[in-house]
Scaffold this motif. Structure first.
Motif, PDB file in Angstrom:
ATOM      1  N   ALA A 175     -11.841  22.859  -3.758  1.00 33.35           N
ATOM      2  CA  ALA A 175     -12.011  24.052  -4.600  1.00 33.35           C
ATOM      3  C   ALA A 175     -13.485  24.422  -4.713  1.00 33.35           C
ATOM      4  O   ALA A 175     -14.328  23.566  -4.949  1.00 33.35           O
ATOM      5  N   GLY A 176     -13.784  25.682  -4.550  1.00 31.93           N
ATOM      6  CA  GLY A 176     -15.149  26.171  -4.716  1.00 31.93           C
ATOM      7  C   GLY A 176     -16.090  25.839  -3.574  1.00 31.93           C
ATOM      8  O   GLY A 176     -17.294  26.014  -3.691  1.00 31.93           O
ATOM      9  N   MET A 177     -15.555  25.347  -2.455  1.00 29.71           N
ATOM     10  CA  MET A 177     -16.425  24.972  -1.344  1.00 29.71           C
ATOM     11  C   MET A 177     -16.532  26.081  -0.314  1.00 29.71           C
ATOM     12  O   MET A 177     -15.629  26.901  -0.162  1.00 29.71           O
ATOM     13  N   SER A 178     -17.650  26.047   0.416  1.00 31.08           N
ATOM     14  CA  SER A 178     -17.801  26.952   1.546  1.00 31.08           C
ATOM     15  C   SER A 178     -16.865  26.466   2.657  1.00 31.08           C
ATOM     16  O   SER A 178     -16.444  25.311   2.641  1.00 31.08           O
ATOM     17  N   PRO A 179     -16.546  27.340   3.639  1.00 30.18           N
ATOM     18  CA  PRO A 179     -15.663  26.921   4.727  1.00 30.18           C
ATOM     19  C   PRO A 179     -16.169  25.669   5.457  1.00 30.18           C
ATOM     20  O   PRO A 179     -15.379  24.771   5.778  1.00 30.18           O
ATOM     21  N   GLU A 180     -17.486  25.578   5.674  1.00 31.89           N
ATOM     22  CA  GLU A 180     -18.026  24.400   6.366  1.00 31.89           C
ATOM     23  C   GLU A 180     -17.805  23.141   5.525  1.00 31.89           C
ATOM     24  O   GLU A 180     -17.398  22.095   6.028  1.00 31.89           O
ATOM     25  N   GLU A 181     -18.104  23.267   4.218  1.00 35.18           N
ATOM     26  CA  GLU A 181     -17.925  22.119   3.324  1.00 35.18           C
ATOM     27  C   GLU A 181     -16.457  21.696   3.281  1.00 35.18           C
ATOM     28  O   GLU A 181     -16.134  20.519   3.247  1.00 35.18           O
ATOM     29  N   THR A 182     -15.568  22.705   3.313  1.00 34.37           N
ATOM     30  CA  THR A 182     -14.139  22.405   3.278  1.00 34.37           C
ATOM     31  C   THR A 182     -13.736  21.574   4.487  1.00 34.37           C
ATOM     32  O   THR A 182     -13.072  20.546   4.362  1.00 34.37           O
ATOM     33  N   VAL A 183     -14.161  22.015   5.660  1.00 32.81           N
ATOM     34  CA  VAL A 183     -13.815  21.290   6.885  1.00 32.81           C
ATOM     35  C   VAL A 183     -14.343  19.864   6.822  1.00 32.81           C
ATOM     36  O   VAL A 183     -13.620  18.891   7.069  1.00 32.81           O
ATOM     37  N   ALA A 184     -15.608  19.718   6.406  1.00 35.42           N
ATOM     38  CA  ALA A 184     -16.225  18.392   6.350  1.00 35.42           C
ATOM     39  C   ALA A 184     -15.474  17.496   5.368  1.00 35.42           C
ATOM     40  O   ALA A 184     -15.218  16.318   5.645  1.00 35.42           O
ATOM     41  N   THR A 185     -15.101  18.066   4.219  1.00 30.12           N
ATOM     42  CA  THR A 185     -14.433  17.261   3.201  1.00 30.12           C
ATOM     43  C   THR A 185     -13.046  16.846   3.662  1.00 30.12           C
ATOM     44  O   THR A 185     -12.627  15.701   3.459  1.00 30.12           O
ATOM     45  N   VAL A 186     -12.337  17.761   4.298  1.00 29.76           N
ATOM     46  CA  VAL A 186     -10.992  17.445   4.770  1.00 29.76           C
ATOM     47  C   VAL A 186     -11.044  16.333   5.817  1.00 29.76           C
ATOM     48  O   VAL A 186     -10.262  15.378   5.776  1.00 29.76           O
ATOM     49  N   GLN A 187     -12.019  16.452   6.729  1.00 29.40           N
ATOM     50  CA  GLN A 187     -12.159  15.395   7.738  1.00 29.40           C
ATOM     51  C   GLN A 187     -12.471  14.063   7.075  1.00 29.40           C
ATOM     52  O   GLN A 187     -11.918  13.029   7.450  1.00 29.40           O
ATOM     53  N   LEU A 188     -13.358  14.103   6.068  1.00 36.25           N
ATOM     54  CA  LEU A 188     -13.715  12.886   5.350  1.00 36.25           C
ATOM     55  C   LEU A 188     -12.484  12.240   4.721  1.00 36.25           C
ATOM     56  O   LEU A 188     -12.223  11.049   4.891  1.00 36.25           O
ATOM     57  N   VAL A 189     -11.711  13.063   4.010  1.00 39.44           N
ATOM     58  CA  VAL A 189     -10.539  12.559   3.288  1.00 39.44           C
ATOM     59  C   VAL A 189      -9.530  11.954   4.260  1.00 39.44           C
ATOM     60  O   VAL A 189      -9.014  10.850   4.051  1.00 39.44           O
ATOM     61  N   GLU A 190      -9.286  12.657   5.359  1.00 40.15           N
ATOM     62  CA  GLU A 190      -8.323  12.177   6.341  1.00 40.15           C
ATOM     63  C   GLU A 190      -8.792  10.863   6.964  1.00 40.15           C
ATOM     64  O   GLU A 190      -8.036   9.895   7.090  1.00 40.15           O
ATOM     65  N   HIS A 191     -10.079  10.846   7.291  1.00 45.41           N
ATOM     66  CA  HIS A 191     -10.672   9.654   7.897  1.00 45.41           C
ATOM     67  C   HIS A 191     -10.554   8.452   6.950  1.00 45.41           C
ATOM     68  O   HIS A 191     -10.160   7.352   7.358  1.00 45.41           O
ATOM     69  N   LEU A 192     -10.882   8.685   5.673  1.00 43.07           N
ATOM     70  CA  LEU A 192     -10.847   7.595   4.706  1.00 43.07           C
ATOM     71  C   LEU A 192      -9.432   7.070   4.521  1.00 43.07           C
ATOM     72  O   LEU A 192      -9.207   5.866   4.428  1.00 43.07           O
ATOM     73  N   ALA A 193      -8.471   7.995   4.488  1.00 48.23           N
ATOM     74  CA  ALA A 193      -7.083   7.587   4.305  1.00 48.23           C
ATOM     75  C   ALA A 193      -6.642   6.665   5.443  1.00 48.23           C
ATOM     76  O   ALA A 193      -6.010   5.637   5.220  1.00 48.23           O
ATOM     77  N   HIS A 194      -7.023   7.030   6.672  1.00 44.80           N
ATOM     78  CA  HIS A 194      -6.657   6.188   7.817  1.00 44.80           C
ATOM     79  C   HIS A 194      -7.389   4.859   7.777  1.00 44.80           C
ATOM     80  O   HIS A 194      -6.808   3.797   7.965  1.00 44.80           O
ATOM     81  N   GLN A 195      -8.709   4.944   7.501  1.00 46.01           N
ATOM     82  CA  GLN A 195      -9.539   3.739   7.549  1.00 46.01           C
ATOM     83  C   GLN A 195      -9.069   2.696   6.543  1.00 46.01           C
ATOM     84  O   GLN A 195      -9.039   1.512   6.831  1.00 46.01           O
ATOM     85  N   TYR A 196      -8.743   3.151   5.324  1.00 45.55           N
ATOM     86  CA  TYR A 196      -8.376   2.201   4.274  1.00 45.55           C
ATOM     87  C   TYR A 196      -6.863   2.070   4.101  1.00 45.55           C
ATOM     88  O   TYR A 196      -6.401   1.394   3.192  1.00 45.55           O
ATOM     89  N   GLY A 197      -6.088   2.743   4.917  1.00 43.34           N
ATOM     90  CA  GLY A 197      -4.633   2.678   4.793  1.00 43.34           C
ATOM     91  C   GLY A 197      -4.111   3.206   3.478  1.00 43.34           C
ATOM     92  O   GLY A 197      -3.117   2.717   2.947  1.00 43.34           O
ATOM     93  N   MET A 198      -4.816   4.217   2.940  1.00 43.88           N
ATOM     94  CA  MET A 198      -4.435   4.745   1.631  1.00 43.88           C
ATOM     95  C   MET A 198      -3.382   5.832   1.760  1.00 43.88           C
ATOM     96  O   MET A 198      -3.369   6.589   2.726  1.00 43.88           O
ATOM     97  N   SER A 199      -2.538   5.920   0.744  1.00 44.92           N
ATOM     98  CA  SER A 199      -1.680   7.089   0.625  1.00 44.92           C
ATOM     99  C   SER A 199      -2.466   8.171  -0.094  1.00 44.92           C
ATOM    100  O   SER A 199      -3.336   7.875  -0.906  1.00 44.92           O
ATOM    101  N   LEU A 200      -2.139   9.438   0.213  1.00 41.17           N
ATOM    102  CA  LEU A 200      -2.803  10.547  -0.475  1.00 41.17           C
ATOM    103  C   LEU A 200      -1.749  11.465  -1.064  1.00 41.17           C
ATOM    104  O   LEU A 200      -0.756  11.786  -0.404  1.00 41.17           O
ATOM    105  N   LEU A 201      -1.979  11.860  -2.295  1.00 45.06           N
ATOM    106  CA  LEU A 201      -1.175  12.919  -2.881  1.00 45.06           C
ATOM    107  C   LEU A 201      -2.159  13.967  -3.350  1.00 45.06           C
ATOM    108  O   LEU A 201      -3.044  13.674  -4.155  1.00 45.06           O
ATOM    109  N   PHE A 202      -2.063  15.195  -2.803  1.00 42.19           N
ATOM    110  CA  PHE A 202      -3.081  16.169  -3.177  1.00 42.19           C
ATOM    111  C   PHE A 202      -2.498  17.553  -3.423  1.00 42.19           C
ATOM    112  O   PHE A 202      -1.404  17.883  -2.969  1.00 42.19           O
ATOM    113  N   THR A 203      -3.240  18.344  -4.203  1.00 40.60           N
ATOM    114  CA  THR A 203      -2.900  19.751  -4.370  1.00 40.60           C
ATOM    115  C   THR A 203      -4.018  20.540  -3.715  1.00 40.60           C
ATOM    116  O   THR A 203      -5.141  20.061  -3.612  1.00 40.60           O
TER     117      THR A 203
END
Lengths: 253, 319
Positions: A175-203
């Protein structure tokens, strides 16, 4: 095996039925989105799962254990991390101190009174590791309140990560991010979920994010779940299109 | 100058504290009895301000009832020595623990509320205690206070008391310094910044706040016991809300978001009060103007001004 199993929860505020017989599940390692128009009750559901307030009825099982009635600080220790819609950090602590606080708390060292914080080598190494994972190692000594909005969101995710969560609740992580920041954050979140084997629930409001990373989607409308399924099925569901998506549905390959 | 400052900061805490203590010890050699007494009082006020600042500066809990624990410290010494014949050293040793015990009880209620409601509760409990002490004249001396607290056996002059105060002050200062650099106070600062988020990283916020409330009260009890011994008497004013405001104003003057700021401010206020009342009876007026001036011109106090001059971040509050 489901990590999270929400069974038939209800929550009313005055006359408003904010959560109306909601059930949802998240499997281990699964990435699940909850979407719906403003006021559909997404944050209310998150608040109930994270212990901000309890549902009026129903059950919330985390790894098979009913967590209703536990205070937030205990739920987070069981392994449900949370990030917030508006960035929610410790503004007048440095970026390093922000994460340090979370790690010290996680390691039950918050009540150490006399040893200098800087002498906790293992804690500080872990802080460094988390800062690198979220890409903020260069801002370590900056006051967190002075970071850009995107970096504050990353820091928030870092705070949640410090608790070694098995599942993360992300309330509109971009929320409130620029398109570039959004892409970077989404990649980060996805990467972290895989790396740590975490489940994600998000809106999320940004449909490209939702359809880009989620494996399953729940659609919420006026406190009720009106559809559930894989992204390609959800985008084809006529009921969903009518109440929520309009003509804005991205075409799936 | 900045280089010198950096070298100073690199020194271990024990050495820094010892250097300070040594300077005061040497100064003591050249002082008159009046000056020795004045500086002793300044050090006691500095400790009182330090104790409050743990709660208010680092914890962000605006506390209008800190006098309760200062008073409990002083009256414990007076009542134990005068009513029960307890030796002065033992009474002074017990005083901070009585103050801390009082804080466990009062704090248990107060930390259940936040911000303004917390502040009002502390004020209410403080004034409640004041009224009780005022009314229970048979036991507490009421309006007259209690006179004639016996001196410690090893104190025969102003200089003896001065050096005793130095030891007590710097031991407390050193302990508070350790606290300020510990995980406990880092997490406390986090609860000050954002209590909700602190909960969501697993912090028991109320417990944290109660603990710092009790620690602050302990050191307020030390300063209350010291001033009782210094004056050989206690007065019911020790409990009055105006006494609570002294360390608050001291913290403002010196700078709340630092370790030494409140100590400097607290000491300076005593100095100004003594100096200015020699010329005019309108000390409260001067104090009022000073307070307005600080809040408007230098809200981060003297330490903030110095830090700006040294080119440091003003908000930084680790020691």
């Amino acid at each position: 095996m489901n990590v999270l199993d929400v069974q038939n929860i209800y929550k009313a505020f005055g006359g408003l039925q904010a959560t109306n017989n909601v059930s949802l599940t998240v499997a281990k390692g699964e990435i699940v989105a909850v979407i719906g128009p403003n006021g559909a009750g997404k944050s209310t559901i998150f608040n109930q799962i994270s212990g901000y307030f309890a549902p009026d009825e129903g059950k919330i099982l985390f790894e098979g254990r009913n967590i209703i009635g536990l205070p937030p600080q205990e739920i987070v220790r069981l392994g449900i991390g949370r990030s917030f819609q508006r960035s929610n950090i410790f503004p007048r602590l440095t970026t390093f101190e922000n994460v340090q606080t979370a790690v010290l708390s996680y390691e039950n060292k918050a009540l150490h009174f006399f040893r200098p914080t800087r002498s906790y080598n293992e804690v500080n190494a872990r802080v460094q590791e988390i800062l690198e994972a979220i890409g903020l190692q260069d801002s370590a000594s900056q006051l967190a309140g002075k970071l850009s909005l995107g970096d504050q969101k990353r820091l928030e995710i870092g705070l949640a990560l410090s608790m070694r969560p098995k599942m993360m609740l992300l309330d509109e992580p971009t929320a409130g991010m620029s398109p570039e920041e959004t892409v970077a954050t989404v990649q980060l979140v996805e990467h972290l979920a895989h790396q740590y084997g975490m489940s994600l629930l998000f809106t999320e409001h940004d449909m490209s994010v939702v359809f880009g990373i989620s494996q399953r989607i729940y659609v919420l409308h006026q406190g009720q779940i009106i559809a559930e399924g894989k992204p390609q099925d959800i985008s084809k569901n006529p009921e969903v299109q009518r109440v929520y998506l309009g003509d804005d549905v991205p075409h799936q390959p | 100058m900045r280089q010198l400052w950096q070298r100073w900061q690199a020194l271990p805490a024990v050495l820094q504290t010892l250097v300070f203590a040594l300077v005061f010890a040497l100064l003591g050699l050249g002082m008159t009895d009046f000056q020795l007494s004045l500086v002793s009082e300044m050090l006691i006020a500095a400790l009182f301000a330090l104790s409050l600042n743990l709660i208010m500066g680092y914890g962000g809990m605006v506390h209008f009832g800190h006098a309760a624990f200062y008073g409990l410290g002083g009256y414990t010494v007076a009542i134990l020595t005068l009513r029960y014949g307890v030796p002065t050293w033992l009474a002074m040793g017990l005083a901070p623990f009585v103050a801390a015990l009082g804080a466990v009880i009062i704090g248990w209620f107060c930390v259940r509320r936040v911000r303004l409601y917390f502040s009002i509760l502390t004020l209410a409990f403080g004034q409640l205690l004041y009224t009780v002490v005022f009314q229970a004249a048979d036991f507490t001396g009421g309006d007259n206070g209690l006179l004639g607290i016996p001196k410690l056996p090893f104190i025969n002059s102003e200089a003896d008391f001065y050096y005793f105060t130095l030891v007590v002050f710097f031991v407390c200062f050193f302990v508070i310094r350790l606290l300020v650099n510990s995980p406990f106070v880092l997490v406390l600062r986090a609860t000050r910044e954002n209590a909700e988020r602190a909960q969501f990283v697993g912090v028991n916020v109320r417990r944290h706040q109660l603990i710092v409330f009790v620690i602050g009260a302990f050191f307020a009890g030390v300063s209350g016991a010291m001033i009782a011994e210094h004056n050989s008497l206690v007065a019911v004013d020790m409990f009055f809300w105006a006494t609570s405001s002294e360390p608050i104003l001291g913290s403002l003057l010196g700078g709340m978001y630092s370790l030494v700021g409140p100590a400097i401010g607290g000491a300076l206020l005593i100095y100004l009060e003594v100096t200015i009342t020699r010329f005019t009876l309108y000390w409260p007026l001067v104090l009022g103007i000073l307070t307005v001036f600080i809040v408007l011109v230098a809200p981060s106090g003297l330490v903030g001004l110095v830090r700006r001059w040294l080119g440091q971040s003003v908000a930084e509050d680790s020691a």
